[in-house]
Design a protein around this motif. Structure first.
Motif, PDB file in Angstrom:
ATOM      1  N   SER A  18      37.243  30.250  36.270  1.00  0.00           N
ATOM      2  CA  SER A  18      37.853  30.853  37.455  1.00  0.00           C
ATOM      3  C   SER A  18      38.944  29.952  38.007  1.00  0.00           C
ATOM      4  O   SER A  18      38.790  28.732  38.038  1.00  0.00           O
ATOM      5  N   SER A  20      39.888  30.577  41.131  1.00  0.00           N
ATOM      6  CA  SER A  20      39.751  30.802  42.574  1.00  0.00           C
ATOM      7  C   SER A  20      39.258  29.545  43.291  1.00  0.00           C
ATOM      8  O   SER A  20      38.186  29.026  42.971  1.00  0.00           O
ATOM      9  N   GLU A  43      43.020  42.558  34.152  1.00  0.00           N
ATOM     10  CA  GLU A  43      42.140  43.106  35.203  1.00  0.00           C
ATOM     11  C   GLU A  43      42.438  44.564  35.537  1.00  0.00           C
ATOM     12  O   GLU A  43      42.027  45.067  36.575  1.00  0.00           O
ATOM     13  N   ASP A  84      33.719  38.296  39.461  1.00  0.00           N
ATOM     14  CA  ASP A  84      34.798  39.212  39.853  1.00  0.00           C
ATOM     15  C   ASP A  84      34.443  39.894  41.166  1.00  0.00           C
ATOM     16  O   ASP A  84      33.303  40.299  41.369  1.00  0.00           O
ATOM     17  N   THR A  85      35.416  39.999  42.046  1.00  0.00           N
ATOM     18  CA  THR A  85      35.207  40.623  43.358  1.00  0.00           C
ATOM     19  C   THR A  85      36.150  41.806  43.524  1.00  0.00           C
ATOM     20  O   THR A  85      37.347  41.688  43.263  1.00  0.00           O
ATOM     21  N   LYS A  96      43.679  42.822  44.212  1.00  0.00           N
ATOM     22  CA  LYS A  96      44.590  41.947  44.961  1.00  0.00           C
ATOM     23  C   LYS A  96      45.917  42.677  45.168  1.00  0.00           C
ATOM     24  O   LYS A  96      46.363  43.391  44.274  1.00  0.00           O
ATOM     25  N   LYS A 160      43.859  37.935  47.579  1.00  0.00           N
ATOM     26  CA  LYS A 160      42.478  38.358  47.842  1.00  0.00           C
ATOM     27  C   LYS A 160      42.288  39.853  47.648  1.00  0.00           C
ATOM     28  O   LYS A 160      43.116  40.660  48.075  1.00  0.00           O
ATOM     29  N   TYR A 164      42.243  40.835  52.310  1.00  0.00           N
ATOM     30  CA  TYR A 164      41.771  40.027  53.442  1.00  0.00           C
ATOM     31  C   TYR A 164      40.805  38.953  52.966  1.00  0.00           C
ATOM     32  O   TYR A 164      40.239  39.054  51.874  1.00  0.00           O
ATOM     33  N   ILE A 166      37.422  37.130  54.423  1.00  0.00           N
ATOM     34  CA  ILE A 166      36.435  37.122  55.510  1.00  0.00           C
ATOM     35  C   ILE A 166      36.229  35.701  56.039  1.00  0.00           C
ATOM     36  O   ILE A 166      35.866  35.503  57.203  1.00  0.00           O
ATOM     37  N   VAL A 184      31.083  38.288  49.550  1.00  0.00           N
ATOM     38  CA  VAL A 184      32.388  38.855  49.938  1.00  0.00           C
ATOM     39  C   VAL A 184      33.493  37.831  49.662  1.00  0.00           C
ATOM     40  O   VAL A 184      34.578  38.162  49.190  1.00  0.00           O
ATOM     41  N   MET A 185      33.184  36.566  49.889  1.00  0.00           N
ATOM     42  CA  MET A 185      34.162  35.475  49.648  1.00  0.00           C
ATOM     43  C   MET A 185      34.461  35.267  48.170  1.00  0.00           C
ATOM     44  O   MET A 185      35.446  34.638  47.818  1.00  0.00           O
ATOM     45  N   GLY A 186      33.560  35.756  47.285  1.00  0.00           N
ATOM     46  CA  GLY A 186      33.854  35.647  45.858  1.00  0.00           C
ATOM     47  C   GLY A 186      32.761  35.051  44.993  1.00  0.00           C
ATOM     48  O   GLY A 186      32.836  35.118  43.771  1.00  0.00           O
TER      49      GLY A 186
HETATM   50  C1  LIG Z   1      37.197  40.359  50.075  1.00  0.00           C
HETATM   51  C2  LIG Z   1      37.551  38.913  49.841  1.00  0.00           C
HETATM   52  C3  LIG Z   1      38.056  38.479  48.637  1.00  0.00           C
HETATM   53  N1  LIG Z   1      38.395  37.168  48.437  1.00  0.00           N
HETATM   54  C4  LIG Z   1      38.927  36.679  47.153  1.00  0.00           C
HETATM   55  C5  LIG Z   1      37.850  36.187  46.188  1.00  0.00           C
HETATM   56  C6  LIG Z   1      38.553  36.225  44.851  1.00  0.00           C
HETATM   57  O1  LIG Z   1      39.200  34.960  44.636  1.00  0.00           O
HETATM   58  C7  LIG Z   1      39.613  37.305  45.036  1.00  0.00           C
HETATM   59  C8  LIG Z   1      39.295  38.520  44.182  1.00  0.00           C
HETATM   60  O2  LIG Z   1      39.922  38.406  42.959  1.00  0.00           O
HETATM   61  P1  LIG Z   1      39.169  38.158  41.585  1.00  0.00           P
HETATM   62  O3  LIG Z   1      39.927  38.871  40.527  1.00  0.00           O
HETATM   63  O4  LIG Z   1      37.703  38.450  41.721  1.00  0.00           O
HETATM   64  O5  LIG Z   1      39.283  36.591  41.370  1.00  0.00           O
HETATM   65  P2  LIG Z   1      40.567  35.662  41.217  1.00  0.00           P
HETATM   66  O6  LIG Z   1      41.622  36.321  40.396  1.00  0.00           O
HETATM   67  O7  LIG Z   1      40.966  35.152  42.581  1.00  0.00           O
HETATM   68  O8  LIG Z   1      39.962  34.416  40.434  1.00  0.00           O
HETATM   69  P3  LIG Z   1      39.370  34.348  38.935  1.00  0.00           P
HETATM   70  O9  LIG Z   1      39.495  35.698  38.272  1.00  0.00           O
HETATM   71  O10 LIG Z   1      40.187  33.287  38.252  1.00  0.00           O
HETATM   72  O11 LIG Z   1      37.938  33.933  39.125  1.00  0.00           O
HETATM   73  O12 LIG Z   1      39.570  37.699  46.414  1.00  0.00           O
HETATM   74  C9  LIG Z   1      38.217  36.242  49.465  1.00  0.00           C
HETATM   75  O13 LIG Z   1      38.533  35.053  49.306  1.00  0.00           O
HETATM   76  N2  LIG Z   1      37.702  36.663  50.667  1.00  0.00           N
HETATM   77  C10 LIG Z   1      37.360  37.951  50.908  1.00  0.00           C
HETATM   78  O14 LIG Z   1      36.885  38.269  52.034  1.00  0.00           O
END
Ligand SMILES: Cc1cn([C@H]2C[C@H](O)[C@@H](COP(=O)(O)OP(=O)(O)OP(=O)(O)O)O2)c(=O)[nH]c1=O
Length: 205
Positions: A18, A20, A43, A84-85, A96, A160, A164, A166, A184-186
């Motif tokens: 990741s 992130s 994705e 994945d979120t 995103k 994100k 947003y 959280i 929610v944060m991931g």
């Molecule tokens: C809803 C929400 C999402 N997010 C973030 C988490 C994830 O990093 C991102 C969702 O995208 P992802 O595709 O899940 O993750 P990413 O591309 O950032 O990282 P990787 O695939 O390399 O692991 O949104 C927050 O930080 N706070 C929130 O409240």
């Protein structure tokens, strides 16, 4: 003078596939030692794909991609964790944002209503891949156009899902949460610690 025999042991438990920064920070709280590994994955949702199938597929694919990168680079073999979120509003999958206009549109959709946040975990180990899903419901207060414009201008929404965070200024819009804040944060901490614990890693091993 006495000599102690020390055995050289690999102190690193796993790889985190990741980029992130939230996932890196949260994973450290589970008591594992890890290194990051790059795992690029397309994705794009498949036509007609349900949100739940989509997040599970992506966590699986990211973990597998990290595992293949480890093999290709002849790195020490260790389990690979990925996540994945996705934000889900009705039938729509909100990933995103591509730009500020996209972020504004998403926040308008989320304003004054409730949505689901799905975070899936994928753990690739020598025996295969295990996936786990965390589901939360987030209630957003009614937002004014000025609040949305201000928030988008802050830059926080840009990397994100659902536009947003959280854990940041986006938390001001959340009037209620049912589920996992860290999900929610991931990276849902409880589910992650239980999954890693099953394989003898971290504080819940
Ligand atoms: C809803 C929400 C999402 N997010 C973030 C988490 C994830 O990093 C991102 C969702 O995208 P992802 O595709 O899940 O993750 P990413 O591309 O950032 O990282 P990787 O695939 O390399 O692991 O949104 C927050 O930080 N706070 C929130 O409240």
């Amino acid at each position: 003078m006495s000599f102690e025999m020390t055995t050289q042991k690999d102190q690193i438990d796993l790889y985190l596939a990741s980029g992130s920064p939230r996932r890196k920070e949260l994973l450290a709280q589970t008591g594992v030692t890890f290194e990051r590994i790059a795992a690029p994955v397309d994705e794009t949702p498949l036509p007609g794909e349900k949100a739940r199938d989509y997040v599970l597929r992506l966590a699986h694919a990211k973990a597998e991609s990290g595992w293949q990168a480890m093999i290709a680079q002849s790195l020490p073999v260790r389990p690979v964790l990925a996540a994945d979120t996705t934000v889900v509003l009705g039938d729509a999958i909100l990933g995103k944002p591509e730009n500020a206009v996209d972020a504004t549109q998403m926040l308008r959709l989320l304003s004054g209503s409730s949505h689901e946040v799905l975070t899936s975990l994928g753990l690739r180990h020598a025996g295969g891949v295990e996936v786990v899903l965390s589901t939360s419901v987030v209630h957003f207060a009614q937002l004014t156009d000025a609040q949305i414009a201000d928030y988008v201008a802050s830059g926080e929404p840009m990397d994100k899902a659902g536009s947003y965070g959280i854990q940041g200024r986006g938390g001001l819009f959340v009037s209620r949460l049912e589920g996992s804040f860290t999900g929610v944060m991931g990276l849902p901490l409880h589910e992650t610690a239980v999954l890693l614990g099953k394989y003898g890693m971290g504080f819940l091993a």
